[in-house]
Design an enzyme around this catalytic site. Structure first.
Site, short mmCIF file in Angstrom:
data_model
loop_
_atom_site.label_atom_id
_atom_site.label_comp_id
_atom_site.label_asym_id
_atom_site.label_seq_id
_atom_site.Cartn_x
_atom_site.Cartn_y
_atom_site.Cartn_z
N HIS C 197 33.61 66.14 32.13
CA HIS C 197 33.49 66.50 33.62
C HIS C 197 34.71 66.79 34.51
O HIS C 197 34.76 66.91 35.39
CB HIS C 197 32.71 65.34 34.13
CG HIS C 197 31.35 65.22 33.65
ND1 HIS C 197 30.09 66.07 33.71
CD2 HIS C 197 30.70 64.36 32.80
CE1 HIS C 197 29.28 65.66 32.96
NE2 HIS C 197 29.45 64.59 32.51
N ARG C 236 22.23 56.52 35.05
CA ARG C 236 22.90 58.01 34.34
C ARG C 236 24.09 57.71 33.51
O ARG C 236 24.62 58.21 32.49
CB ARG C 236 23.45 58.93 35.50
CG ARG C 236 23.79 60.33 35.09
CD ARG C 236 23.08 61.20 34.46
NE ARG C 236 23.18 61.20 32.98
CZ ARG C 236 22.78 62.16 32.17
NH1 ARG C 236 22.02 63.20 32.61
NH2 ARG C 236 22.98 61.87 31.09
N CYS C 240 24.94 58.86 29.77
CA CYS C 240 26.03 59.40 29.17
C CYS C 240 26.76 58.61 28.11
O CYS C 240 27.36 59.33 27.10
CB CYS C 240 27.20 59.57 30.59
SG CYS C 240 26.75 61.10 31.35
#
Lengths: 92, 104, 279, 150
Positions: C197, C236, C240
């Site tokens: 990210h 989330r 991940c």
């Protein structure tokens, strides 16, 4: 890693050997967990190894436990490496 | 929660732009429950009807290929403020839901 | 002639080296984080990052906008409001547990609680409010808790994220722990959050387009089309961490709370726009 | 037990049908055979009596080139054709190609949108039935399998 030997091929693996490898795997996993670095399937592999050992499928048990032990050791090495390495990735 | 159907209507002259969203699993019958591994039975809206002051302005026939929590939009003429728009659906299990909204 | 100049230069270098660690406080981290993405994607205004991958991918953005014209999370916001207003058995309510009656305050979470010496997320605060009032805590992934969080985000839309790190060594330590988690590789795939990210933001992992971390916490909870329900930020995180094949931590674990603290601080100044819709 | 349940269901469906009959138009019954068809042409024949539709540029079919998520593919259909009776969406490669069918009474504009599921990359066809026959427009929508978000 080499392909798993066929189950119950008659190779001499004692129940004690299998139990020993499972124990080593569990110790490696626990160390990784203490470092908050355990991998996803290590404990499943150990559980499967235990299950195979209980069924007397000792070769399979050893093979699974070896994989788990290797995962545990790699996770520990990863955590030790990351103790410093993470800082190189910080956006500055 | 009262009705599990939401409707938004925009009046532009005598044209009503209708958008509607409803809660429904729209199960295809081929999905498996991730925990039990059992097949989830088919469960989907079959027919959706919009009526303005009691007159059908849209009827939609749905298969299981309509997405979960279905959304539809369309427009109709001859609408005016104060009209009552009703949305209702029935599904393959005979369950139903409906909601009324006043155009404004 | 040369000698004093050389000394001055040496001193300057030394000063620069020595001051580097001191300089990298949270505010400098945040500025560097923003600057990084500004430079990587010069055409994307900073305000856009709260829209996740839709800030970077115009084709996916169109489909997202289509869903946003009538987003499925509206039901959850409505349910959350009903739950929020319901009095507890003892007569108390959520409003009593938060500043400003709980309305428009999402941007201040997560908060560091100096008395407890830990990071308190909105979900944790909600559950503690319940138990303090004699109610049982909700499961972290329950529809109720996520709906409450969705409602509270909804009332805070448009407010600038404003997470504080108070002058308390424990607060800074929590921030640093979150930062370390974020940048550390983990799991069998050997990925850090930042690998995907930051370094690879905008690139593809198989068919998935990677979002930028800037703005990540702004839009949670999020309705996942894939699941047909809303999920929390920690759910989330869980996904991940599992996806890089590390054993995930539980929602609201210290690890994830600290991570949320760091990540949300990075997004200070951006707008709260939760709840959101994602594929 | 089985029998009484079936009777009950039949009863409730009949009642629902009775209640649902609109005053201005008796909507066609739910086209079970068309929805059960496993091939697009079969579904069209079941629905319209023919699988032949004339491609028409008067139909605008809006669908993404690449679906972000095969479970939620936004589709919209608009046409300038006159006297439209229905708009149907057919996904060739879906296990049951007929996805949805909009019955358009007089006064309703032939401009509809919805979200559908697609199992794989496929041609998506909009079939518009007017008083003058069957017309169509098609577009390929790619469906990909995600890594972590999908």
């Amino acid at each position: 890693m080499n392909a798993a030997p066929p189950a119950e091929s008659g190779a001499p693996v004692s129940a004690e050997t299998a139990a020993g490898v499972i124990e080593q795997a569990e110790a490696a996993r626990r160390k990784a967990a203490e470092l908050r670095a355990e991998w996803l399937e290590t404990r499943d592999l150990i559980a499967q190894a235990q299950k195979e050992a209980d069924l007397g499928h000792l070769l399979q048990a050893v093979e699974l436990a070896e994989r788990a032990r290797r995962q545990g050791e790699l996770a520990v090495a990863q955590a030790e490496r990351e103790a410093e390495a993470w800082q190189r990735r910080v956006v500055r | 929660m009262a009705s599990k159907i939401k409707v938004k209507v925009k009046l532009k002259g005598d044209v009503a732009e209708v958008k509607s969203l409803m809660l429904h699993p729209m199960e295809t019958g081929s999905r498996k429950d991730p925990d039990s591994g059992a097949t989830i039975p088919v469960h989907h809206i079959t027919e959706l009807t919009f009526l303005n002051n009691g007159e059908t302005v849209m009827a939609v026939h749905c298969s299981t290929a309509v997405s979960r929590d279905p959304f539809f939009s369309f427009s109709f003429t001859g609408a005016k403020a104060g009209d009552t728009l009703e949305v209702r659906w029935v599904d393959n299990k005979g369950e139903s839901d409906s909601v009324e909204t006043v155009l404004g | 002639m040369l000698r004093p100049a050389f000394c001055r230069l040496l001193l300057l270098c030394l000063a620069a080296i020595l001051s580097l660690p001191a300089l990298a406080g949270p505010e400098e981290d945040r500025e560097a984080f923003r600057a990084y993405f500004s430079q990587r994607f010069p055409d994307v205004p900073l305000d856009e990052y709260v829209n996740g991958i839709y800030a970077l991918d115009p084709k996916a953005r169109e489909q997202w906008l289509d869903i946003e014209q009538f987003p499925p999370y509206e039901f959850a916001v409505e349910q959350g409001e009903v739950l929020f207003r319901q009095a507890f058995a003892n007569g108390g309510g959520y409003a009593d547990c938060f500043d400003n009656g709980g309305i428009g305050i999402r941007q201040h979470y997560p908060r560091f609680d100096p008395a407890l010496g830990e990071v308190v997320t909105l979900e944790l605060a909600l559950n503690r409010c319940r138990t303090r009032n004699g109610e049982s805590a909700y499961a972290w992934d329950s529809d109720e808790l996520v709906a409450l969080s969705a409602y509270m985000a909804w009332t805070s839309r448009g407010k600038a994220i404003d997470v504080e790190i108070p002058d308390d060594p424990n607060a800074l330590a929590a921030y640093e722990a979150g930062k370390r988690f974020y940048y550390s590789k983990r799991g069998q795939l050997n990925f850090a959050c930042s690998d995907c990210h930051v370094t690879s933001a905008g690139a593809y992992v198989r068919a998935d387009h990677l979002s930028a971390s800037l703005g990540h916490p702004s839009h949670f909870p999020v309705y996942r089309s894939k699941l047909g329900r809303l999920i929390s930020l920690h759910s989330r995180f869980y996904g991940c961490v599992r996806d890089v094949r590390a054993r995930p931590f539980e929602e609201q674990s210290e690890e994830y709370r600290n991570l949320e603290y760091f990540l949300t601080y990075m997004s200070n100044g951006l707008m709260v726009n939760g709840p959101g819709a994602r594929k | 037990m089985q029998l009484s349940r079936r009777l009950f269901l039949q009863g409730s469906v009949a009642l629902a049908a009775l209640l649902a009959i609109p005053r201005a138009l008796v909507a066609a019954a739910w086209p079970e055979k068309a929805f059960a068809s496993k091939a697009a042409s079969e579904a069209m024949t079941a629905l319209f009596g023919t699988d032949q539709a004339t491609p028409s540029s008067a139909i605008s079919l809006d669908a993404p080139e690449i679906a972000e998520n095969g479970a939620v593919v936004p589709i919209s259909v608009e046409t300038t054709l006159e006297n439209v009776r229905s708009v149907s969406i057919v996904v060739e490669k879906n296990p049951r190609p007929l996805a949805v069918s909009f019955e358009i009474p007089p006064g309703t504009l032939p401009d509809v949108a919805c979200r559908i599921k697609m199992g794989q990359t496929s041609q998506v066809m909009a079939v518009v039935k007017t008083d003058d026959g069957l017309f169509s427009a098609a577009k390929e929508v790619k469906v990909t399998i995600g890594g972590c978000g999908g």
